[in-house]
Motif scaffolding. Sequence first.
Motif, PDB file in Angstrom:
ATOM      1  N   ASN A   1       0.967  -1.359   0.309  1.00 42.73           N
ATOM      2  CA  ASN A   1       0.022   0.052   0.078  1.00 42.73           C
ATOM      3  C   ASN A   1       0.748   1.208  -0.160  1.00 42.73           C
ATOM      4  O   ASN A   1       0.543   2.235  -0.700  1.00 42.73           O
ATOM      5  CB  ASN A   1      -0.910   0.106   1.219  1.00 42.73           C
ATOM      6  N   ALA A   2       1.989   1.428   0.677  1.00 43.89           N
ATOM      7  CA  ALA A   2       2.733   2.504   0.883  1.00 43.89           C
ATOM      8  C   ALA A   2       3.492   2.804  -0.319  1.00 43.89           C
ATOM      9  O   ALA A   2       3.513   3.622  -0.836  1.00 43.89           O
ATOM     10  CB  ALA A   2       3.833   2.185   1.931  1.00 43.89           C
ATOM     11  N   ALA A   3       3.916   1.606  -1.010  1.00 42.39           N
ATOM     12  CA  ALA A   3       4.507   1.640  -2.267  1.00 42.39           C
ATOM     13  C   ALA A   3       3.595   2.166  -3.451  1.00 42.39           C
ATOM     14  O   ALA A   3       3.862   3.112  -4.344  1.00 42.39           O
ATOM     15  CB  ALA A   3       4.986   0.437  -3.146  1.00 42.39           C
ATOM     16  N   SER A   4       2.408   1.732  -3.543  1.00 42.06           N
ATOM     17  CA  SER A   4       1.186   2.078  -4.377  1.00 42.06           C
ATOM     18  C   SER A   4       1.175   3.611  -4.223  1.00 42.06           C
ATOM     19  O   SER A   4       0.960   4.347  -5.143  1.00 42.06           O
ATOM     20  CB  SER A   4      -0.009   1.178  -3.979  1.00 42.06           C
ATOM     21  N   ARG A   5       1.025   4.065  -3.037  1.00 42.26           N
ATOM     22  CA  ARG A   5       0.620   5.427  -2.586  1.00 42.26           C
ATOM     23  C   ARG A   5       1.796   6.380  -3.269  1.00 42.26           C
ATOM     24  O   ARG A   5       1.642   7.594  -3.856  1.00 42.26           O
ATOM     25  CB  ARG A   5       0.558   5.833  -1.371  1.00 42.26           C
ATOM     26  N   ALA A   6       3.085   5.806  -2.756  1.00 45.17           N
ATOM     27  CA  ALA A   6       4.249   6.632  -3.495  1.00 45.17           C
ATOM     28  C   ALA A   6       4.296   6.604  -5.164  1.00 45.17           C
ATOM     29  O   ALA A   6       4.425   7.714  -5.535  1.00 45.17           O
ATOM     30  CB  ALA A   6       5.663   5.876  -2.915  1.00 45.17           C
ATOM     31  N   PHE A   7       3.989   5.459  -5.800  1.00 40.52           N
ATOM     32  CA  PHE A   7       3.844   5.466  -7.174  1.00 40.52           C
ATOM     33  C   PHE A   7       2.914   6.555  -7.607  1.00 40.52           C
ATOM     34  O   PHE A   7       3.087   7.108  -8.552  1.00 40.52           O
ATOM     35  CB  PHE A   7       3.341   4.077  -7.793  1.00 40.52           C
ATOM     36  N   GLY A   8       1.520   6.554  -6.916  1.00 39.35           N
ATOM     37  CA  GLY A   8       0.448   7.456  -7.204  1.00 39.35           C
ATOM     38  C   GLY A   8       1.127   9.041  -7.302  1.00 39.35           C
ATOM     39  O   GLY A   8       0.632   9.741  -7.960  1.00 39.35           O
ATOM     40  N   GLY A   9       1.821   9.266  -6.147  1.00 45.82           N
ATOM     41  CA  GLY A   9       2.538  10.635  -6.153  1.00 45.82           C
ATOM     42  C   GLY A   9       3.342  10.881  -7.335  1.00 45.82           C
ATOM     43  O   GLY A   9       3.228  12.013  -8.034  1.00 45.82           O
ATOM     44  N   VAL A  10       4.251   9.844  -7.663  1.00 46.29           N
ATOM     45  CA  VAL A  10       5.047  10.005  -8.947  1.00 46.29           C
ATOM     46  C   VAL A  10       4.232  10.184 -10.252  1.00 46.29           C
ATOM     47  O   VAL A  10       4.495  11.148 -11.071  1.00 46.29           O
ATOM     48  CB  VAL A  10       6.285   9.175  -9.021  1.00 46.29           C
ATOM     49  N   TYR A  11       3.321   9.204 -10.475  1.00 44.72           N
ATOM     50  CA  TYR A  11       2.381   9.241 -11.567  1.00 44.72           C
ATOM     51  C   TYR A  11       1.764  10.738 -11.679  1.00 44.72           C
ATOM     52  O   TYR A  11       1.579  11.248 -12.779  1.00 44.72           O
ATOM     53  CB  TYR A  11       1.533   7.979 -11.601  1.00 44.72           C
ATOM     54  N   ARG A  12       1.113  11.332 -10.504  1.00 45.78           N
ATOM     55  CA  ARG A  12       0.382  12.518 -10.395  1.00 45.78           C
ATOM     56  C   ARG A  12       1.227  13.429 -11.165  1.00 45.78           C
ATOM     57  O   ARG A  12       0.821  14.350 -11.793  1.00 45.78           O
ATOM     58  CB  ARG A  12       0.037  12.667  -9.161  1.00 45.78           C
ATOM     59  N   VAL A  13       2.515  13.620 -10.655  1.00 40.06           N
ATOM     60  CA  VAL A  13       3.335  14.672 -11.278  1.00 40.06           C
ATOM     61  C   VAL A  13       3.754  14.563 -12.862  1.00 40.06           C
ATOM     62  O   VAL A  13       3.731  15.331 -13.594  1.00 40.06           O
ATOM     63  CB  VAL A  13       4.839  14.858 -10.595  1.00 40.06           C
ATOM     64  N   ILE A  14       4.006  13.136 -13.101  1.00 39.06           N
ATOM     65  CA  ILE A  14       4.296  12.777 -14.629  1.00 39.06           C
ATOM     66  C   ILE A  14       3.322  12.879 -15.595  1.00 39.06           C
ATOM     67  O   ILE A  14       3.491  13.471 -16.531  1.00 39.06           O
ATOM     68  CB  ILE A  14       5.145  11.351 -14.463  1.00 39.06           C
ATOM     69  N   LEU A  15       2.068  12.684 -14.991  1.00 41.92           N
ATOM     70  CA  LEU A  15       1.044  12.357 -15.989  1.00 41.92           C
ATOM     71  C   LEU A  15       0.369  13.821 -16.058  1.00 41.92           C
ATOM     72  O   LEU A  15      -0.475  14.083 -17.024  1.00 41.92           O
ATOM     73  CB  LEU A  15      -0.050  11.671 -15.501  1.00 41.92           C
ATOM     74  N   LYS A  16       0.807  14.940 -15.106  1.00 41.06           N
ATOM     75  CA  LYS A  16       0.121  16.075 -15.195  1.00 41.06           C
ATOM     76  C   LYS A  16       0.178  16.860 -16.688  1.00 41.06           C
ATOM     77  O   LYS A  16      -0.951  17.395 -17.190  1.00 41.06           O
ATOM     78  CB  LYS A  16       0.912  17.113 -14.354  1.00 41.06           C
ATOM     79  N   ASP A  17       1.368  16.592 -17.089  1.00 37.80           N
ATOM     80  CA  ASP A  17       1.625  17.271 -18.475  1.00 37.80           C
ATOM     81  C   ASP A  17       0.856  16.415 -19.793  1.00 37.80           C
ATOM     82  O   ASP A  17       0.440  17.310 -20.711  1.00 37.80           O
ATOM     83  CB  ASP A  17       2.912  16.693 -19.034  1.00 37.80           C
ATOM     84  N   LEU A  18       0.229  15.315 -19.559  1.00 37.35           N
ATOM     85  CA  LEU A  18      -0.622  14.601 -20.306  1.00 37.35           C
ATOM     86  C   LEU A  18      -2.193  15.113 -19.949  1.00 37.35           C
ATOM     87  O   LEU A  18      -2.932  14.591 -20.896  1.00 37.35           O
ATOM     88  CB  LEU A  18      -0.414  13.187 -20.316  1.00 37.35           C
ATOM     89  N   GLY A  19      -2.394  15.492 -18.903  1.00 33.70           N
ATOM     90  CA  GLY A  19      -3.596  16.082 -18.374  1.00 33.70           C
ATOM     91  C   GLY A  19      -4.438  14.521 -18.144  1.00 33.70           C
ATOM     92  O   GLY A  19      -5.638  14.570 -18.230  1.00 33.70           O
ATOM     93  N   LEU A  20      -3.826  13.685 -17.587  1.00 29.20           N
ATOM     94  CA  LEU A  20      -4.689  12.414 -17.097  1.00 29.20           C
ATOM     95  C   LEU A  20      -4.203  12.190 -15.731  1.00 29.20           C
ATOM     96  O   LEU A  20      -3.211  12.438 -15.230  1.00 29.20           O
ATOM     97  CB  LEU A  20      -3.940  11.287 -18.021  1.00 29.20           C
ATOM     98  N   THR A  21      -5.221  11.578 -15.196  1.00 21.50           N
ATOM     99  CA  THR A  21      -5.097  10.822 -13.871  1.00 21.50           C
ATOM    100  C   THR A  21      -4.435   9.454 -14.096  1.00 21.50           C
ATOM    101  O   THR A  21      -4.396   9.046 -15.212  1.00 21.50           O
ATOM    102  CB  THR A  21      -6.272  10.883 -13.027  1.00 21.50           C
ATOM    103  N   TYR A  22      -4.073   8.981 -12.962  1.00 20.84           N
ATOM    104  CA  TYR A  22      -3.393   7.349 -13.124  1.00 20.84           C
ATOM    105  C   TYR A  22      -4.492   6.477 -13.521  1.00 20.84           C
ATOM    106  O   TYR A  22      -4.053   5.795 -14.422  1.00 20.84           O
ATOM    107  CB  TYR A  22      -2.804   7.214 -11.612  1.00 20.84           C
ATOM    108  N   PRO A  23      -5.712   6.441 -13.236  1.00 21.87           N
ATOM    109  CA  PRO A  23      -6.606   5.661 -13.516  1.00 21.87           C
ATOM    110  C   PRO A  23      -6.968   5.872 -15.094  1.00 21.87           C
ATOM    111  O   PRO A  23      -7.355   4.774 -15.528  1.00 21.87           O
ATOM    112  CB  PRO A  23      -7.954   5.898 -12.479  1.00 21.87           C
ATOM    113  N   GLN A  24      -7.161   7.170 -15.665  1.00 16.52           N
ATOM    114  CA  GLN A  24      -7.419   7.636 -16.558  1.00 16.52           C
ATOM    115  C   GLN A  24      -6.297   6.892 -17.748  1.00 16.52           C
ATOM    116  O   GLN A  24      -6.263   6.539 -18.775  1.00 16.52           O
ATOM    117  CB  GLN A  24      -7.555   8.955 -16.897  1.00 16.52           C
ATOM    118  N   TYR A  25      -5.019   7.016 -17.226  1.00 19.76           N
ATOM    119  CA  TYR A  25      -3.713   6.654 -17.799  1.00 19.76           C
ATOM    120  C   TYR A  25      -3.888   5.111 -18.420  1.00 19.76           C
ATOM    121  O   TYR A  25      -3.688   4.631 -19.193  1.00 19.76           O
ATOM    122  CB  TYR A  25      -2.397   7.143 -17.138  1.00 19.76           C
TER     123      TYR A  25
END
Length: 156
Positions: free
Chosen positions: A20-44
């Motif tokens: 769970n902690a790793a998943s949350r940490a991934f979520g934080g990294v994905y949030r930053v990286i996907l911002k340029d694409l205009g996508l959330t992680y589930p949308q990605y």
Amino acid sequence: MTTPATDWLRLDQQICFSLNAASRAFGGVYRVILKDLGLTYPQYLVMLVLWEHGELPVKKLGAHLRLDSGTLSPLLKRLEAAGLVTRERSARDERSVEVRLTGRGAALRGRAVEVPRRIAAATGFDLAEVEDLRTRLDRLTAALDAYDPEAASAPS
């Protein structure tokens, strides 16, 4: 060296907490990286499946993502509002809704190709370690999916 039984109830000994902690940490990294694409992680994740498989019924899309239609429908509505996908009733089966990429959604794939590399770099793992971890997690998922709690608790 084995951990004494009483220590198994410590939070830092729980694999579920580590995952769970790793998943949350991934979520934080994905949030930053996907911002340029205009996508959330589930949308990605939805876009990944559509880029890989093309047009799909909502039910099959949900099966790929391990999501039910109640969770998937709001994601698809937002992607449709963003002009990335369309949803239409199937001509073959009016109970089924087909999801397909728009031209804009298909073009977004070109901008997304750097995401996996950036995520891999964020882990600090080399590619072999990333692959090994993914393989182990897939095995873990399969084992948990196959787990029968009633059979496990039956007396021997």
